[in-house]
Design a protein around this motif. Structure first.
Motif, PDB file in Angstrom:
ATOM      1  N   ARG A 268      31.883 -60.462  -1.980  1.00 58.53           N
ATOM      2  CA  ARG A 268      32.808 -61.888  -1.401  1.00 58.53           C
ATOM      3  C   ARG A 268      32.611 -61.966   0.068  1.00 58.53           C
ATOM      4  NH1 ARG A 268      38.703 -62.800  -2.607  1.00 58.53           N
ATOM      5  NH2 ARG A 268      38.987 -60.702  -1.707  1.00 58.53           N
TER       6      ARG A 268
ATOM      7  N   THR B 299      45.271 -65.906 -12.137  1.00 60.51           N
ATOM      8  CA  THR B 299      44.893 -66.108 -13.482  1.00 60.51           C
ATOM      9  C   THR B 299      46.263 -65.260 -14.188  1.00 60.51           C
ATOM     10  OG1 THR B 299      42.726 -66.515 -13.072  1.00 60.51           O
ATOM     11  CG2 THR B 299      43.426 -66.131 -15.415  1.00 60.51           C
TER      12      THR B 299
ATOM     13  N   GLU C  77      39.092 -60.528  -7.762  1.00 62.08           N
ATOM     14  CA  GLU C  77      37.583 -60.014  -7.336  1.00 62.08           C
ATOM     15  C   GLU C  77      36.464 -61.399  -7.320  1.00 62.08           C
ATOM     16  OE1 GLU C  77      38.242 -57.068  -5.955  1.00 62.08           O
ATOM     17  OE2 GLU C  77      36.856 -55.922  -7.082  1.00 62.08           O
ATOM     18  N   GLY C  78      36.922 -62.417  -8.012  1.00 59.26           N
ATOM     19  CA  GLY C  78      35.943 -63.467  -8.138  1.00 59.26           C
ATOM     20  C   GLY C  78      35.839 -63.734  -9.732  1.00 59.26           C
ATOM     21  N   LYS C  79      36.376 -63.391 -10.607  1.00 56.41           N
ATOM     22  CA  LYS C  79      36.362 -63.516 -11.825  1.00 56.41           C
ATOM     23  C   LYS C  79      36.418 -65.031 -12.296  1.00 56.41           C
ATOM     24  CE  LYS C  79      40.096 -61.202 -13.156  1.00 56.41           C
ATOM     25  NZ  LYS C  79      40.613 -60.773 -11.784  1.00 56.41           N
ATOM     26  N   SER C  80      37.340 -65.823 -11.892  1.00 58.08           N
ATOM     27  CA  SER C  80      37.589 -67.077 -12.238  1.00 58.08           C
ATOM     28  C   SER C  80      36.339 -68.025 -11.600  1.00 58.08           C
ATOM     29  CB  SER C  80      39.075 -67.608 -11.833  1.00 58.08           C
ATOM     30  OG  SER C  80      39.871 -67.110 -12.503  1.00 58.08           O
TER      31      SER C  80
ATOM     32  N   HIS D  73      42.981 -67.574  -3.324  1.00 55.41           N
ATOM     33  CA  HIS D  73      42.570 -66.609  -2.377  1.00 55.41           C
ATOM     34  C   HIS D  73      43.835 -65.685  -2.778  1.00 55.41           C
ATOM     35  CE1 HIS D  73      44.712 -69.559   0.092  1.00 55.41           C
ATOM     36  NE2 HIS D  73      45.339 -68.498   0.466  1.00 55.41           N
ATOM     37  N   ASN D  74      44.976 -65.851  -3.389  1.00 51.75           N
ATOM     38  CA  ASN D  74      45.974 -65.038  -3.791  1.00 51.75           C
ATOM     39  C   ASN D  74      45.680 -64.186  -5.043  1.00 51.75           C
ATOM     40  OD1 ASN D  74      47.714 -65.867  -1.695  1.00 51.75           O
ATOM     41  ND2 ASN D  74      48.119 -67.745  -2.694  1.00 51.75           N
ATOM     42  N   ALA D  75      46.073 -63.033  -5.007  1.00 56.39           N
ATOM     43  CA  ALA D  75      45.699 -62.163  -6.129  1.00 56.39           C
ATOM     44  C   ALA D  75      46.585 -62.503  -7.326  1.00 56.39           C
ATOM     45  CB  ALA D  75      45.816 -60.615  -5.787  1.00 56.39           C
TER      46      ALA D  75
ATOM     47  N   ASN E 229      29.748 -58.847  -7.103  1.00 59.92           N
ATOM     48  CA  ASN E 229      30.036 -59.955  -6.459  1.00 59.92           C
ATOM     49  C   ASN E 229      30.571 -59.662  -4.746  1.00 59.92           C
ATOM     50  OD1 ASN E 229      30.669 -62.828  -6.212  1.00 59.92           O
ATOM     51  ND2 ASN E 229      32.776 -62.391  -6.661  1.00 59.92           N
TER      52      ASN E 229
ATOM     53  N   ALA F 271      29.401 -65.233  -6.996  1.00 60.14           N
ATOM     54  CA  ALA F 271      30.039 -66.422  -7.538  1.00 60.14           C
ATOM     55  C   ALA F 271      29.623 -67.575  -6.617  1.00 60.14           C
ATOM     56  CB  ALA F 271      31.489 -66.156  -7.718  1.00 60.14           C
TER      57      ALA F 271
ATOM     58  N   SER G 162      42.229 -57.711  -9.954  1.00 57.11           N
ATOM     59  CA  SER G 162      42.682 -59.011  -9.378  1.00 57.11           C
ATOM     60  C   SER G 162      41.909 -59.292  -8.054  1.00 57.11           C
ATOM     61  CB  SER G 162      44.275 -58.853  -8.841  1.00 57.11           C
ATOM     62  OG  SER G 162      44.845 -59.507  -9.893  1.00 57.11           O
TER      63      SER G 162
ATOM     64  N   GLY H 154      43.688 -60.079 -13.864  1.00 54.78           N
ATOM     65  CA  GLY H 154      43.142 -58.711 -13.266  1.00 54.78           C
ATOM     66  C   GLY H 154      43.852 -57.408 -13.873  1.00 54.78           C
TER      67      GLY H 154
ATOM     68  N   VAL I  45      41.134 -71.085  -9.021  1.00 55.50           N
ATOM     69  CA  VAL I  45      40.596 -70.071  -8.290  1.00 55.50           C
ATOM     70  C   VAL I  45      41.316 -70.016  -6.948  1.00 55.50           C
ATOM     71  CG1 VAL I  45      38.825 -69.737  -6.700  1.00 55.50           C
ATOM     72  CG2 VAL I  45      38.002 -70.388  -9.042  1.00 55.50           C
TER      73      VAL I  45
HETATM   74  N1  LIG Z   1      33.003 -65.718   0.161  1.00 55.48           N
HETATM   75  C1  LIG Z   1      33.319 -65.630  -1.203  1.00 55.48           C
HETATM   76  N2  LIG Z   1      34.384 -65.764  -1.805  1.00 55.48           N
HETATM   77  C2  LIG Z   1      34.580 -65.555  -2.876  1.00 55.48           C
HETATM   78  C3  LIG Z   1      33.644 -65.368  -3.915  1.00 55.48           C
HETATM   79  N3  LIG Z   1      34.128 -65.212  -5.002  1.00 55.48           N
HETATM   80  C4  LIG Z   1      35.345 -65.365  -4.936  1.00 55.48           C
HETATM   81  N4  LIG Z   1      35.710 -65.755  -3.739  1.00 55.48           N
HETATM   82  C5  LIG Z   1      37.238 -66.106  -3.342  1.00 55.48           C
HETATM   83  O1  LIG Z   1      38.048 -65.134  -3.597  1.00 55.48           O
HETATM   84  C6  LIG Z   1      39.217 -65.559  -4.073  1.00 55.48           C
HETATM   85  C7  LIG Z   1      39.523 -65.060  -5.383  1.00 55.48           C
HETATM   86  O2  LIG Z   1      38.609 -65.642  -6.370  1.00 55.48           O
HETATM   87  P1  LIG Z   1      39.103 -65.758  -7.914  1.00 55.48           P
HETATM   88  O3  LIG Z   1      37.710 -66.249  -8.727  1.00 55.48           O
HETATM   89  O4  LIG Z   1      40.302 -66.639  -8.051  1.00 55.48           O
HETATM   90  O5  LIG Z   1      39.357 -64.365  -8.485  1.00 55.48           O
HETATM   91  P2  LIG Z   1      40.014 -63.809  -9.742  1.00 55.48           P
HETATM   92  O6  LIG Z   1      39.246 -62.553 -10.015  1.00 55.48           O
HETATM   93  O7  LIG Z   1      39.875 -64.742 -10.856  1.00 55.48           O
HETATM   94  O8  LIG Z   1      41.688 -63.558  -9.132  1.00 55.48           O
HETATM   95  P3  LIG Z   1      43.068 -63.264  -9.986  1.00 55.48           P
HETATM   96  O9  LIG Z   1      42.725 -64.556 -11.178  1.00 55.48           O
HETATM   97  O10 LIG Z   1      44.073 -63.620  -9.083  1.00 55.48           O
HETATM   98  O11 LIG Z   1      42.811 -62.164 -10.795  1.00 55.48           O
HETATM   99  C8  LIG Z   1      39.057 -67.017  -4.018  1.00 55.48           C
HETATM  100  O12 LIG Z   1      39.548 -67.420  -2.870  1.00 55.48           O
HETATM  101  C9  LIG Z   1      37.614 -67.340  -4.057  1.00 55.48           C
HETATM  102  O13 LIG Z   1      37.108 -68.523  -3.441  1.00 55.48           O
HETATM  103  C10 LIG Z   1      32.354 -65.148  -3.259  1.00 55.48           C
HETATM  104  O14 LIG Z   1      31.391 -64.683  -4.017  1.00 55.48           O
HETATM  105  N5  LIG Z   1      32.294 -65.043  -2.031  1.00 55.48           N
END
Ligand SMILES: Nc1nc2c(ncn2[C@@H]2O[C@H](COP(=O)(O)OP(=O)(O)OP(=O)(O)O)[C@@H](O)[C@H]2O)c(=O)[nH]1
Ligand SMILES: [Mg+2]
Length: 464
Positions: A153, A39, A15-18, A34-36, A151, A179, A13, A62, A32
């Protein structure tokens, strides 16, 4: 069923998948946050070219209970003849069980798309933990081709080596792919790696690459169209006032509203650039020390951006349309020790600002009967405006290197630090001629696309 290649984007969860799906597909509507746990269901995002569906990405939730899943898979693996059957059995048995809902959502595409490949996303800026190892093992038991995408972050690369060592045990290949910062070439590189997992994908990838190139060229054109539109708007922008009272006070008020009006145009430009680059879903970081954090009508800005005095003199002498922009109208601002970093600039600027007058940044006309008009015919102003536009664009396309811009600024005595001062004499003159024609209310034959597209391209490719 659709037979285009399928790539399932998986991971823990948050980690930046979306975000990665959004970067690869260019789809604004992907959630997208910032809360886990943002999706909750798997979702398919196709890439279409000329209406033909050529590749699908599937975003998934996740992993919630990797330990449980792995335990079940290991216990039962000898009862099934293939990994697909094993995964299908896990799904069928657990699908309606309440606490494994999300896990089943992410397992579903593996069961459903026989030939799917997996892109597994990790946040490489945190340490590897046991949950990750369990999840990696599950993915390696899926029977799918798989690529690990690291990725980061946050700006912490201390754990990346350890991540790579672990990933090498479970994945066909391991790639750094950020990402937020991935640019055109990063995407092409990833597509090429993806091509190694799927038979006969070469033609499709070539099509995607060609399409990406077209898209990118279209983006440059869009940015130049925006530059042109905002320049036209600024050139024709004026504020007027009429009073029988205190003329000095009226002028002060008009100056404030003139500056506000131009700032508004600049902000519109920035907002629209963000939209073009779909970065509105992310925070855009402008390096703290960047000159564009300074006000447009500030001494610092005018010291560092625009043309040098000698370039302005040359521009005044060259060609032109006979509109009669003399040296004083062209106005070379003070030069002195200057840099794109405000920090390094302040001392130098202080030494030279004694000669600096804010009225020299725009034109104040006294008309009949206490009428005052403020407008701007000083070409230096437009070189500065353009420098700020290009600088803003450079942060958008090259944000990974914002930090680099921040730390490698040199203080070159007397030298301008923007883009326009680096133009050839011909480019500076073409731009000036374009300005003069537009100031006269006419349409210019000079193509700003020809001047600006090569500059935008160069900036885009700079980090390679
Ligand atoms: N600074 C930074 N933030 C990132 C990066 N990738 C993702 N984020 C941030 O991390 C948070 C989660 O990103 P998502 O893409 O929603 O992650 P996810 O894995 O789809 O999350 P879930 O759907 O909750 O499992 C968001 O606030 C993004 O803007 C990155 O490469 N750099
Ligand atoms: Mg998500």
């Amino acid at each position: 069923m659709n037979d285009s290649p399928v790539f399932i984007v998986m991971g823990q969860s948050n980690e930046g998948k979306s975000s990665i799906v959004s970067t690869l597909v260019g789809h604004d509507q992907i959630e997208v946050d910032h809360n886990a746990g943002t999706t909750r269901k798997h979702r398919i995002f196709p890439i279409k070219i000329d209406g033909k569906r050529i590749m699908d990405f599937i975003d998934t939730p996740g992993f919630e209970h990797p330990k449980k899943i792995l335990k079940w898979l290991k216990k039962n693996e000898n009862n099934y003849s293939s990994s697909k059957e094993l995964i299908t059995a896990f799904y069928d048995i657990h699908n309606n069980k309440k606490n494994l809902e999300l896990d089943c959502q992410l397992i579903f595409p593996i069961k459903n798309y026989a030939e799917a490949c997996i892109l597994y996303v990790f946040d490489g800026s945190r340490p590897v933990d046991q949950q990750d190892i369990w999840a990696m093992e599950i993915v390696s038991m899926s029977g799918c081709g798989r690529i690990a995408l690291i990725n980061c972050r946050k700006d912490n690369y201390d754990h990346v080596e350890k991540w790579k060592n672990e990933c090498n045990k479970y994945f066909n290949s391991v790639k750094d792919f950020n990402a937020h910062y991935a640019n055109f070439k990063d995407r092409i590189r990833l597509l090429t790696t993806m091509g190694t997992l799927v038979d006969n994908l070469a033609d499709t990838l070539e099509l995607v690459t060609e399409n990406l190139k077209k898209q990118r060229n279209r983006l440059y054109e869009e940015i130049v169209e925006l530059i042109e539109e905002k320049l036209q708007k600024s050139i024709h922008f004026s504020v007027k006032g009429n009073t029988l009272g205190d003329k000095k006070l009226l002028k002060q008020k008009l100056v404030i509203s003139y500056k506000k009006g131009i700032e508004k145009i600049e902000n519109e430009f920035r907002k629209e650039v963000r939209k073009v680059y779909r970065h509105q879903i992310f925070d855009v970081e402008i390096p703290q020390k960047s000159i564009i954090n300074e006000e447009l009508f500030s001494e610092e800005t005018w010291s560092v951006l625009g043309l040098t005095k000698s370039q302005l003199t040359l521009a005044a002498a060259a060609g032109g349309t006979g509109i009669g922009l003399g040296i004083s109208a062209l106005l070379a601002p003070i030069t002195g020790g200057a840099s794109l970093a405000v920090g390094g600039l302040l001392g130098a600027a202080a030494a030279v600002t004694a000669h600096f007058k804010s009225e020299e940044m725009f034109d104040i006309y006294d008309g009949k009967q206490q009428q005052v008009t403020i407008t701007n015919k000083k070409i230096q102003f437009y070189y500065i405006l353009v420098d700020r536009m290009i600088l803003y664009y450079s942060y958008m396309v090259n944000r990974a290197h914002g930090k680099r811009v921040d730390t490698t600024v040199k203080v070159d005595n007397g030298e301008k630090q923007g883009f326009t001062s680096q133009w050839t004499e011909q480019e500076q003159d073409n731009f000036k001629t374009w300005l003069e024609i537009v100031m006269q209310g006419n349409r210019s034959e000079i193509s700003l696309q020809e001047i600006f597209v090569p500059i935008l391209k160069k900036i885009d490719g700079k980090e390679q």
